[in-house]
Scaffold this motif. Structure first.
Motif, PDB file in Angstrom:
ATOM      1  N   ASN A 109       0.857  -1.176   0.000  1.00 31.34           N
ATOM      2  CA  ASN A 109       0.000   0.000   0.000  1.00 31.34           C
ATOM      3  C   ASN A 109       0.899   1.234   0.000  1.00 31.34           C
ATOM      4  OD1 ASN A 109      -1.767   2.096   0.462  1.00 31.34           O
ATOM      5  ND2 ASN A 109      -2.899   1.050   2.086  1.00 31.34           N
ATOM      6  N   LEU A 110       1.092   1.823  -1.165  1.00 33.95           N
ATOM      7  CA  LEU A 110       1.955   2.995  -1.272  1.00 33.95           C
ATOM      8  C   LEU A 110       1.187   4.300  -1.066  1.00 33.95           C
ATOM      9  CD1 LEU A 110       4.241   1.954  -4.278  1.00 33.95           C
ATOM     10  CD2 LEU A 110       4.921   2.201  -1.877  1.00 33.95           C
ATOM     11  N   ARG A 111      -0.132   4.253  -1.167  1.00 30.16           N
ATOM     12  CA  ARG A 111      -0.920   5.467  -0.943  1.00 30.16           C
ATOM     13  C   ARG A 111      -1.076   5.762   0.550  1.00 30.16           C
ATOM     14  NH1 ARG A 111      -3.216   7.829  -5.110  1.00 30.16           N
ATOM     15  NH2 ARG A 111      -3.340   6.736  -7.111  1.00 30.16           N
ATOM     16  N   ASN A 112      -1.175   4.703   1.327  1.00 29.81           N
ATOM     17  CA  ASN A 112      -1.324   4.881   2.768  1.00 29.81           C
ATOM     18  C   ASN A 112      -0.520   3.785   3.480  1.00 29.81           C
ATOM     19  OD1 ASN A 112      -2.199   5.857   5.247  1.00 29.81           O
ATOM     20  ND2 ASN A 112      -4.101   4.669   5.190  1.00 29.81           N
ATOM     21  N   PRO A 113       0.808   3.846   3.403  1.00 30.71           N
ATOM     22  CA  PRO A 113       1.644   2.781   3.969  1.00 30.71           C
ATOM     23  C   PRO A 113       1.504   2.710   5.483  1.00 30.71           C
ATOM     24  CG  PRO A 113       2.993   4.650   3.303  1.00 30.71           C
ATOM     25  CD  PRO A 113       1.619   4.917   2.787  1.00 30.71           C
ATOM     26  N   LYS A 114       1.453   1.479   6.001  1.00 28.95           N
ATOM     27  CA  LYS A 114       1.278   1.263   7.435  1.00 28.95           C
ATOM     28  C   LYS A 114       2.466   0.555   8.068  1.00 28.95           C
ATOM     29  CE  LYS A 114      -2.947   2.927   7.705  1.00 28.95           C
ATOM     30  NZ  LYS A 114      -3.256   4.158   8.491  1.00 28.95           N
ATOM     31  N   ASN A 161       9.786   1.384   1.556  1.00 32.79           N
ATOM     32  CA  ASN A 161       9.638   1.423   0.107  1.00 32.79           C
ATOM     33  C   ASN A 161       9.008   2.731  -0.366  1.00 32.79           C
ATOM     34  OD1 ASN A 161      10.449  -1.164  -1.422  1.00 32.79           O
ATOM     35  ND2 ASN A 161       9.525  -1.940   0.461  1.00 32.79           N
ATOM     36  N   TRP A 162       8.119   3.291   0.442  1.00 34.18           N
ATOM     37  CA  TRP A 162       7.568   4.617   0.112  1.00 34.18           C
ATOM     38  C   TRP A 162       8.691   5.649   0.090  1.00 34.18           C
ATOM     39  CZ3 TRP A 162       7.295   9.531   1.979  1.00 34.18           C
ATOM     40  CH2 TRP A 162       6.268  10.356   1.508  1.00 34.18           C
ATOM     41  N   LEU A 163       9.575   5.588   1.068  1.00 28.95           N
ATOM     42  CA  LEU A 163      10.704   6.518   1.115  1.00 28.95           C
ATOM     43  C   LEU A 163      11.629   6.320  -0.085  1.00 28.95           C
ATOM     44  CD1 LEU A 163      11.522   6.331   4.931  1.00 28.95           C
ATOM     45  CD2 LEU A 163      10.701   8.347   3.694  1.00 28.95           C
ATOM     46  N   LYS A 164      11.753   5.087  -0.531  1.00 29.63           N
ATOM     47  CA  LYS A 164      12.582   4.794  -1.692  1.00 29.63           C
ATOM     48  C   LYS A 164      12.096   5.587  -2.910  1.00 29.63           C
ATOM     49  CE  LYS A 164      13.477   0.438  -1.851  1.00 29.63           C
ATOM     50  NZ  LYS A 164      13.288  -1.007  -2.151  1.00 29.63           N
ATOM     51  N   LEU A 165      10.788   5.771  -3.017  1.00 26.11           N
ATOM     52  CA  LEU A 165      10.200   6.501  -4.136  1.00 26.11           C
ATOM     53  C   LEU A 165      10.187   8.007  -3.934  1.00 26.11           C
ATOM     54  CD1 LEU A 165       7.109   4.236  -4.861  1.00 26.11           C
ATOM     55  CD2 LEU A 165       8.902   4.784  -6.510  1.00 26.11           C
ATOM     56  N   ASN A 166      10.057   8.446  -2.702  1.00 29.64           N
ATOM     57  CA  ASN A 166       9.736   9.851  -2.456  1.00 29.64           C
ATOM     58  C   ASN A 166      10.778  10.661  -1.704  1.00 29.64           C
ATOM     59  OD1 ASN A 166       6.731  10.042  -3.344  1.00 29.64           O
ATOM     60  ND2 ASN A 166       6.859   8.152  -2.172  1.00 29.64           N
ATOM     61  N   ASP A 167      11.734  10.021  -1.096  1.00 30.25           N
ATOM     62  CA  ASP A 167      12.696  10.743  -0.255  1.00 30.25           C
ATOM     63  C   ASP A 167      14.072  10.673  -0.906  1.00 30.25           C
ATOM     64  OD1 ASP A 167      13.524  12.202   1.941  1.00 30.25           O
ATOM     65  OD2 ASP A 167      13.979  10.422   3.126  1.00 30.25           O
ATOM     66  N   ARG A 168      14.392  11.654  -1.736  1.00 29.85           N
ATOM     67  CA  ARG A 168      15.626  11.635  -2.507  1.00 29.85           C
ATOM     68  C   ARG A 168      16.313  12.997  -2.438  1.00 29.85           C
ATOM     69  NH1 ARG A 168      13.330   8.797  -8.093  1.00 29.85           N
ATOM     70  NH2 ARG A 168      12.754   6.768  -7.170  1.00 29.85           N
ATOM     71  N   LEU A 175       7.102   5.425  12.713  1.00 30.10           N
ATOM     72  CA  LEU A 175       7.856   6.191  11.718  1.00 30.10           C
ATOM     73  C   LEU A 175       6.930   7.168  11.007  1.00 30.10           C
ATOM     74  CD1 LEU A 175      10.423   6.732  10.063  1.00 30.10           C
ATOM     75  CD2 LEU A 175       9.761   4.833   8.571  1.00 30.10           C
ATOM     76  N   GLU A 176       7.180   8.450  11.169  1.00 27.70           N
ATOM     77  CA  GLU A 176       6.344   9.479  10.569  1.00 27.70           C
ATOM     78  C   GLU A 176       6.893   9.846   9.178  1.00 27.70           C
ATOM     79  OE1 GLU A 176       6.223  12.784  13.210  1.00 27.70           O
ATOM     80  OE2 GLU A 176       5.407  11.623  14.886  1.00 27.70           O
ATOM     81  N   LEU A 177       5.991   9.898   8.202  1.00 30.58           N
ATOM     82  CA  LEU A 177       6.385  10.254   6.857  1.00 30.58           C
ATOM     83  C   LEU A 177       5.915  11.668   6.529  1.00 30.58           C
ATOM     84  CD1 LEU A 177       5.502   6.980   4.894  1.00 30.58           C
ATOM     85  CD2 LEU A 177       7.736   7.675   5.793  1.00 30.58           C
ATOM     86  N   PRO A 178       6.621  12.353   5.651  1.00 32.94           N
ATOM     87  CA  PRO A 178       6.156  13.670   5.225  1.00 32.94           C
ATOM     88  C   PRO A 178       4.947  13.536   4.321  1.00 32.94           C
ATOM     89  CG  PRO A 178       8.073  13.015   3.955  1.00 32.94           C
ATOM     90  CD  PRO A 178       7.907  11.980   5.027  1.00 32.94           C
TER      91      PRO A 178
END
Length: 303
Positions: free
Chosen positions: A36-41, A48-55, A293-296
């Protein structure tokens, strides 16, 4: 057999598949359910969400085993760096004349593989070493891992002091996992490169965690925790303090350390532990750790 099939699949699909699609495929392959990349838990989903969005360029610098030395020097001081003996972009320059007589390790700066241990230069097949290094220099780790920070690292070879304790043993490998700039847990690898490779998990008070997050070993088994408990290192407080200084700019990061007779040396920085593709057991802990873990809040990257 499973790895054999997945390697064949990679060979055909990697050049034309998007990062997001590959992550979805690999996640389902390893976990048996869709990410679930839209609402990762879970923690693995968030990695994996960070792999896509945190660069950022800082991610690339800190993943470069050569350039990260500048980050360490600036943030906490060069006394924590393993002594560097030699560096080059040419495998042909890895010859005895350019290397020290004392034990050292030869590795590349741009991938996640191990190094070549040298204790006696006269017993090394240097042509074989050069061939191996030449191959590694030509590999870009990004296409298979899709960890963006590796994509633009300029490959080179580095030669560092081989860390050994007073008894001639390779020191324990302490991996400090930080969430939102704070240390959450610490894993300790013992007996690396052997069938007795174990990984214990502790909290910041050096109490055993109730989960395991193991990696595969060459013998087909996993780096599960040992029945033997480890004595709390005297450098623990310093390790935690330094890790939080280094982790401050990042959401999730793993800072690796070596304790050599109560002297700390920085190992490396990793942003996606095992690529976010290894199960945390019991499974409920993947969710529990993920909740911490808090995501932006940003738009999903479609790359």
């Amino acid at each position: 057999m499973k790895n054999k099939y997945i390697n064949k699949i990679y060979e055909y699909i990697l050049p034309n598949i998007s990062t997001k699609v590959l992550i979805k495929f690999k996640f389902f392959w390893h976990f048996g359910y869709s990410i679930n990349l839209r609402n990762p838990k879970t923690l693995n989903e968030k990695i994996n969400w960070l792999k896509l969005n945190d660069r950022s360029q800082l991610h690339t610098q800190c993943s470069d085993k050569f350039l990260v030395r500048d980050y360490i020097k600036h943030k906490i001081g060069e006394k924590y760096l393993v002594p560097l003996y030699f560096q080059t972009k040419l495998a042909e320059e890895i010859i005895p004349e350019n290397l020290p007589d004392e034990p050292h390790i030869i590795k590349t700066n741009h991938d996640s593989g191990g190094g070549i241990f040298v204790r006696d230069k006269s017993k090394i097949d240097w042509s074989k070493v050069q061939k191996q290094l030449h191959t590694r220099l030509g590999i870009n780790y990004y296409p298979r891992s899709r960890e963006w920070q590796y994509k633009n690292i300029e490959p080179r070879i580095i030669v560092e002091k081989l860390l050994e304790d007073k008894n001639g043993n390779i020191p324990f490998d302490y991996k400090v996992h930080c969430f939102n700039g704070r240390v959450r847990m610490i894993s300790v690898d013992m007996g690396r490169g052997t069938d007795q490779h174990y990984r214990n998990w502790y909290n910041t008070d050096w109490e055993r965690e109730k989960f395991k997050w193991s990696s595969p070993k060459e013998n087909g088994k996993n780096t599960d925790p040992s029945d033997q408990d480890l004595k709390k290192p005297k450098t623990l407080k310093e390790m935690i303090r330094l890790s939080e200084l280094l982790a401050k700019p990042f959401k999730y990061v793993r800072i690796d350390w070596y304790d050599v007779d109560e002297v700390l040396y920085f190992g490396e920085i990793t942003f996606h532990h095992d690529g976010g593709f290894r199960p945390i057991l019991p499974k409920t802990w993947d969710i529990t750790l993920g909740s911490e873990l808090e995501l932006p809040i940003i738009a999903i990257n479609k790359s």
